[in-house]
Design a protein around this motif. Structure first.
Motif, PDB file in Angstrom:
ATOM      1  N   PHE A 119      21.261  73.208  46.559  1.00 41.91           N
ATOM      2  CA  PHE A 119      21.736  71.825  46.402  1.00 41.91           C
ATOM      3  C   PHE A 119      20.909  70.884  47.261  1.00 41.91           C
ATOM      4  N   ASP A 120      20.716  71.243  48.528  1.00 41.20           N
ATOM      5  CA  ASP A 120      19.931  70.407  49.434  1.00 41.20           C
ATOM      6  C   ASP A 120      18.489  70.279  48.963  1.00 41.20           C
ATOM      7  N   ALA A 121      17.952  71.374  48.400  1.00 41.67           N
ATOM      8  CA  ALA A 121      16.577  71.344  47.911  1.00 41.67           C
ATOM      9  C   ALA A 121      16.446  70.399  46.716  1.00 41.67           C
ATOM     10  N   PHE A 122      17.430  70.417  45.818  1.00 44.44           N
ATOM     11  CA  PHE A 122      17.405  69.502  44.676  1.00 44.44           C
ATOM     12  C   PHE A 122      17.519  68.052  45.131  1.00 44.44           C
ATOM     13  N   VAL A 123      18.394  67.811  46.100  1.00 43.16           N
ATOM     14  CA  VAL A 123      18.546  66.446  46.633  1.00 43.16           C
ATOM     15  C   VAL A 123      17.229  65.972  47.244  1.00 43.16           C
ATOM     16  N   GLU A 124      16.539  66.875  47.941  1.00 49.36           N
ATOM     17  CA  GLU A 124      15.253  66.520  48.549  1.00 49.36           C
ATOM     18  C   GLU A 124      14.223  66.154  47.480  1.00 49.36           C
ATOM     19  N   VAL A 125      14.183  66.954  46.386  1.00 52.54           N
ATOM     20  CA  VAL A 125      13.244  66.668  45.297  1.00 52.54           C
ATOM     21  C   VAL A 125      13.546  65.299  44.682  1.00 52.54           C
ATOM     22  N   LEU A 126      14.816  65.039  44.419  1.00 51.90           N
ATOM     23  CA  LEU A 126      15.205  63.795  43.765  1.00 51.90           C
ATOM     24  C   LEU A 126      15.030  62.582  44.679  1.00 51.90           C
ATOM     25  N   SER A 127      15.033  62.822  45.966  1.00 44.13           N
ATOM     26  CA  SER A 127      14.881  61.716  46.925  1.00 44.13           C
ATOM     27  C   SER A 127      13.426  61.315  47.123  1.00 44.13           C
TER      28      SER A 127
ATOM     29  N   PHE B  50      26.182  65.065  43.838  1.00 43.84           N
ATOM     30  CA  PHE B  50      24.869  64.416  43.854  1.00 43.84           C
ATOM     31  C   PHE B  50      24.974  62.914  44.076  1.00 43.84           C
ATOM     32  N   VAL B  51      25.977  62.283  43.487  1.00 46.89           N
ATOM     33  CA  VAL B  51      26.113  60.833  43.632  1.00 46.89           C
ATOM     34  C   VAL B  51      26.307  60.469  45.104  1.00 46.89           C
ATOM     35  N   GLU B  52      27.138  61.235  45.790  1.00 52.11           N
ATOM     36  CA  GLU B  52      27.379  60.980  47.206  1.00 52.11           C
ATOM     37  C   GLU B  52      26.137  61.295  48.038  1.00 52.11           C
ATOM     38  N   ALA B  53      25.490  62.416  47.723  1.00 53.33           N
ATOM     39  CA  ALA B  53      24.346  62.845  48.529  1.00 53.33           C
ATOM     40  C   ALA B  53      23.137  61.928  48.364  1.00 53.33           C
ATOM     41  N   LEU B  54      22.940  61.397  47.164  1.00 52.42           N
ATOM     42  CA  LEU B  54      21.773  60.548  46.904  1.00 52.42           C
ATOM     43  C   LEU B  54      21.983  59.096  47.320  1.00 52.42           C
ATOM     44  N   GLY B  55      23.239  58.695  47.479  1.00 50.42           N
ATOM     45  CA  GLY B  55      23.546  57.360  47.981  1.00 50.42           C
ATOM     46  C   GLY B  55      22.948  56.249  47.134  1.00 50.42           C
TER      47      GLY B  55
END
Length: 344
Positions: free
Chosen positions: A93-101, A119-124
């Protein structure tokens, strides 16, 4: 830019995706620069490669990911401890958030799913999120009117009421098809109730679940309106009784499996259901008081016996049954506290 289109109403979510594609396709070359990814199986490395691929002869690149958000549903709950069994999933999950960020300026990502999955919360503020819940009541009427207007069509008020009453918010895709058909048929004139009655018979025939939902949820007026519409088209009452019996049997089975601690996937395998029909059945079974559900099933059995022995005419029996089951649903179908569900 990242967009998250999520919620049970995937028809409107996909409509939003089509609007986004039209906005991005400024030079007509977006089709060659669009990639669809299966979110249930993609790895962070594969997603990064897709997002960082250079566009061909175009300024914009679109990456559509379906199923990634629900893959991590519940992985990021505030205040919850991370168990060892979920450490690998959390790491992904963290790796996907990093890619999308860290997307290239030319890449737009559209995430499509029934759940947001953290994801909505993590990506802000990096994500533009839109939730698409199931429309109900007047919301369906407004959506019907807006869709017809967008196509340059005019719906007479009575025709609008009639059309919106035939197909509920759980089946907007079918409602959209009926609107398209009516627009083509009516041409430049206003669409009248007679047009709806003439052309939308097929929609009524395939909306038996509209009747069963209204009955189970205690919406008596809605149930009787649907029953009347079906009666006008000589819909076999025996088949409607069978469909009601089948749905209540599924609710009883789902309720029993929930008590055993089974999760959604296990219940779906037992009932032969998946997706929204499974979610709806579990939600209805969770809300319905057990004693009222058993009483409803007994009433179905008594009606079947009365019809087969000639005590009641089948049409009269069906009308009485729908009214009585809807009343049971009104009194017992919403008051019960939701059952504790097992993990799927």
């Amino acid at each position: 830019m990242i967009y998250a289109f999520y919620g049970p109403d995937q028809f409107r979510a996909r409509d939003a995706l089509q609007t986004l594609r039209a906005e991005l396709d400024t030079d007509g070359a977006l089709a060659m620069n669009t990639e669809r990814i299966e979110g249930k199986t993609v790895t962070p490395g594969e997603l990064r490669a897709a997002c960082h691929t250079a566009s061909f002869f175009a300024e914009s690149r679109l990456v559509i990911i379906e199923g990634l958000m629900s893959r991590f549903a519940g992985s990021r709950r505030r205040g919850a401890r991370r168990a060892r069994s979920t450490e690998a999933a959390t790491s992904d999950f963290d790796a996907f958030v990093e890619v999308l960020s860290d997307l290239p300026p030319s890449t737009t990502v559209a995430m499509l799913d029934e759940q947001a999955g953290g994801f909505v919360e993590a990506l802000g503020d990096k994500v533009t999120a839109r939730e698409f819940r199931i429309l109900k009541g007047d919301e369906v009427r407004r959506w019907t009117a807006e869709r017809a207007k967008a196509q340059g069509a005019r719906l007479a008020p009575a025709a609008l009421d009639r059309l919106a009453s035939l197909i509920d918010g759980s089946h907007l895709g079918e409602l959209a098809q009926e609107i398209d058909k009516l627009v083509t048929y009516a041409g430049d004139r206003a669409i009248e109730t007679a047009d709806v009655d003439e052309l939308v018979s097929g929609a009524v025939q395939f909306q038996t679940w509209d009747l069963t939902d209204a009955v189970i949820e205690g919406r008596g007026d809605r149930a009787m309106a649907v029953l009347q519409a079906m009666g006008e088209r000589d819909y076999a009452p025996q088949l409607l009784i069978f469909m009601l019996t089948r749905q209540y049997r599924q609710l009883l089975l789902a309720q029993s499996l929930l008590r055993e601690g089974m999760g959604a996937d296990q219940i779906g395998a037992q009932l032969g259901l998946a997706g929204y029909p499974l979610k709806k059945t579990i939600d209805q079974a969770s809300r319905y008081a057990a004693d009222k559900l058993e009483a409803a099933y007994r009433r179905l059995f008594e009606t079947d016996v009365a019809v087969k022995t000639g005590v009641l005419d089948v049409s009269v029996a069906l009308e009485m049954l729908v009214a009585e089951l809807a009343e049971l649903g009104r009194r017992g179908g919403r008051a019960a506290a939701p059952m504790q569900r097992g993990r799927g």
